[in-house]
Design an enzyme around this catalytic site. Structure first.
Site, PDB file in Angstrom:
ATOM      1  N   GLU A  21       0.828  -1.210   0.000  1.00 30.50           N
ATOM      2  CA  GLU A  21       0.000   0.000   0.000  1.00 30.50           C
ATOM      3  C   GLU A  21       0.860   1.256   0.000  1.00 30.50           C
ATOM      4  O   GLU A  21       0.516   2.255  -0.628  1.00 30.50           O
ATOM      5  CB  GLU A  21      -0.930   0.005   1.232  1.00 30.50           C
ATOM      6  N   CYS A  33      -2.209  -0.479   7.434  1.00 30.94           N
ATOM      7  CA  CYS A  33      -1.669  -0.094   8.734  1.00 30.94           C
ATOM      8  C   CYS A  33      -1.699   1.438   8.809  1.00 30.94           C
ATOM      9  O   CYS A  33      -1.944   2.116   7.802  1.00 30.94           O
ATOM     10  CB  CYS A  33      -0.241  -0.628   8.890  1.00 30.94           C
ATOM     11  N   CYS A  82       0.511   3.183   6.124  1.00 31.11           N
ATOM     12  CA  CYS A  82      -0.018   3.123   4.767  1.00 31.11           C
ATOM     13  C   CYS A  82      -1.284   3.964   4.617  1.00 31.11           C
ATOM     14  O   CYS A  82      -1.500   4.588   3.576  1.00 31.11           O
ATOM     15  CB  CYS A  82      -0.268   1.675   4.373  1.00 31.11           C
TER      16      CYS A  82
END
Length: 159
Positions: free
Chosen positions: A58, A86, A89
């Site tokens: 990502e 996360c 990202c």
């Protein structure tokens, strides 16, 4: 917006990328960047096995998009991913102005599964994407892929 059949097709490709990563000795995460016409513009999987824990797909998508797409093009894209972003990202996604995010398994699911397995927690708290980037349109998890993702995570993280 609910996860559609078209979304599921892209998500299955993300799960395949996650499986490729795991089979190659990496963590099972895979992602696609899809433009407004349904064309996959960028695809990647985790590349953290060599010690750089920031090499998430990502994050790679955000960096690629910033260098190759206009702000308007980025906003019309969708990021499909096997696991919910996360916080790192999610922030990158928001900072470069990418559009919708669709994920197969949520951070809450992964946290629950790790707890069930008595596996070590990651070094960063798994937050919902919208806790980091509240303006993003986010859809998921895709229940049809939950067991498949749980099995991949079990291979990677279960002690």
């Amino acid at each position: 917006m609910p996860v559609t059949d078209d979304d599921l097709e892209y998500l299955r490709r993300c799960v395949d990328l996650a499986r490729q990563a795991l089979d190659g000795g990496d963590e099972p995460f895979g992602s696609l960047l899809v433009d407004e016409h349904g064309t996959v513009r960028f695809a990647d999987h985790n590349r953290v096995r060599d010690g750089d824990a920031t090499r998430h797909p990502e994050f790679a998508i955000a960096r690629w998009a910033a260098g190759h797409l206009t702000p308007a093009e980025r906003a019309r894209c969708t990021v499909y991913t096997s696991g919910e972003h996360c916080p790192m990202c999610a922030a990158a996604h928001a900072w470069v102005g990418l559009g919708r995010v669709v994920y197969a398994a949520s951070a809450a699911q992964l946290t629950q599964w790790l707890s069930e397995w008595a596996a070590p927690a990651p070094p960063v708290v798994g937050l919902p994407i919208t806790a980091v980037a509240p303006g993003l349109q986010v859809d998921g998890p895709a229940e049809a892929l939950s067991e498949e993702m749980k099995a991949l995570y079990a291979r990677a993280f279960r002690p």
